[in-house]
Design a protein around this motif. Structure first.
Motif, short mmCIF file in Angstrom:
data_model
loop_
_atom_site.label_atom_id
_atom_site.label_comp_id
_atom_site.label_asym_id
_atom_site.label_seq_id
_atom_site.Cartn_x
_atom_site.Cartn_y
_atom_site.Cartn_z
N UNK A 16 51.08 74.42 53.96
CA UNK A 16 52.84 74.91 52.94
C UNK A 16 53.35 74.84 54.96
N UNK A 17 52.94 75.84 55.91
CA UNK A 17 53.80 76.01 56.72
C UNK A 17 53.99 74.68 57.40
N UNK A 18 52.70 73.47 58.23
CA UNK A 18 53.84 72.43 57.83
C UNK A 18 53.85 71.82 57.59
N UNK A 19 54.54 71.65 56.11
CA UNK A 19 55.58 70.52 55.44
C UNK A 19 57.15 71.65 55.54
N UNK A 20 56.66 72.88 55.44
CA UNK A 20 58.13 73.45 55.93
C UNK A 20 58.75 73.09 57.28
N UNK A 21 57.83 72.84 57.95
CA UNK A 21 58.66 72.49 59.43
C UNK A 21 58.30 71.37 59.92
N UNK A 22 58.92 70.05 58.86
CA UNK A 22 58.78 68.45 59.34
C UNK A 22 59.35 67.92 57.50
N UNK A 23 60.36 69.26 57.04
CA UNK A 23 60.80 68.55 56.00
C UNK A 23 62.53 68.46 55.90
N UNK A 32 69.19 75.34 59.14
CA UNK A 32 69.89 74.61 58.51
C UNK A 32 70.33 74.32 57.10
N UNK A 33 71.29 74.15 56.31
CA UNK A 33 71.20 73.30 55.08
C UNK A 33 71.77 71.97 55.32
N UNK A 34 72.68 71.92 56.54
CA UNK A 34 73.47 70.91 56.74
C UNK A 34 72.35 70.36 57.82
N UNK A 35 71.85 69.51 58.06
CA UNK A 35 70.52 68.64 58.68
C UNK A 35 70.12 67.53 58.52
N UNK A 36 70.44 66.72 58.75
CA UNK A 36 69.18 64.85 58.44
C UNK A 36 67.64 65.14 59.70
N UNK A 37 67.03 64.79 58.46
CA UNK A 37 65.49 65.55 58.66
C UNK A 37 64.86 64.31 58.80
N UNK A 38 64.13 63.40 59.76
CA UNK A 38 62.94 62.54 59.05
C UNK A 38 61.50 62.69 59.62
N UNK A 39 60.35 62.96 59.03
CA UNK A 39 59.68 63.77 59.67
C UNK A 39 58.57 62.82 60.38
N UNK A 40 58.61 61.63 62.00
CA UNK A 40 58.05 60.77 61.92
C UNK A 40 58.23 60.97 63.20
N UNK A 58 64.24 64.87 68.34
CA UNK A 58 63.77 63.88 68.92
C UNK A 58 62.19 64.56 68.82
N UNK A 59 61.72 63.63 67.96
CA UNK A 59 60.36 64.14 66.90
C UNK A 59 59.26 63.46 68.11
N UNK A 60 58.54 64.43 68.94
CA UNK A 60 57.53 64.14 69.83
C UNK A 60 56.19 64.16 69.81
N UNK A 69 56.53 68.34 67.97
CA UNK A 69 56.74 69.10 69.06
C UNK A 69 58.26 68.37 69.95
N UNK A 70 59.25 69.14 69.56
CA UNK A 70 60.78 68.48 69.53
C UNK A 70 61.31 69.02 71.02
N UNK A 71 62.17 67.49 71.75
CA UNK A 71 62.93 66.93 72.36
C UNK A 71 64.18 67.71 71.95
N UNK A 72 64.98 68.37 72.89
CA UNK A 72 66.42 68.72 72.62
C UNK A 72 66.95 67.29 72.66
#
Length: 132
Positions: A16-23, A32-40, A58-60, A69-72
């Motif tokens: 559940x925690x993982x899905x919250x962090x990638x979705x 923030x509600x203003x976002x564009x996220x792709x879990x890849x 960037x999703x690393x 892991x992300x890189x800004x």
């Protein structure tokens, strides 16, 4: 280089925690509600905090139910080039989230400001994952 680190126990399975962090839904509720996220891996996720610029991560790495892991790559100047990881460790129905925001070039007032706001992010993540 300096880093921000927090540990936050959440009464929820790590899935559940993982899905919250990638979705889109999870990050929209806790960051923030203003976002564009792709879990890849390789995707550039965008977060708008109404500050006049878009924060791009960037999703690393996506290790399912274990680590994100992300890189800004674009944001406030102090964030560019920093990395943010979320490690998930579950034991007895509690998932410990270890957040690390590292590779800061120096300890500044903005660093201190962000340290506080990461703690608030983790509180919202906890509430969201625990259904509060």
């Amino acid at each position: 280089m300096t880093s921000i680190e927090h540990l936050n126990p959440i009464k929820a399975p790590k899935e559940i925690v993982y899905q919250a962090l990638i979705s889109q839904e999870g990050l929209g509720k806790v960051w923030t509600p203003k976002l564009s996220v792709r879990p890849e891996v390789g995707a550039i996720n965008e977060f708008d905090f109404d500050e006049g610029y878009i924060t791009k991560m960037k999703v690393l790495e996506l290790s399912e139910n274990e680590r994100v892991l992300w890189e800004c790559v674009d944001s406030d100047e102090e964030w560019i080039g920093t990395k943010i990881s979320f490690e998930l460790i579950e034991k007895d129905g509690i998932t410990d989230v270890v957040l690390k925001h590292y590779d800061w070039r120096e300890l500044t007032d903005f660093y201190r400001f962000c340290n506080y706001h990461w703690a608030m992010f983790l509180k919202r993540l906890k509430d969201y994952c625990e259904g509060k």
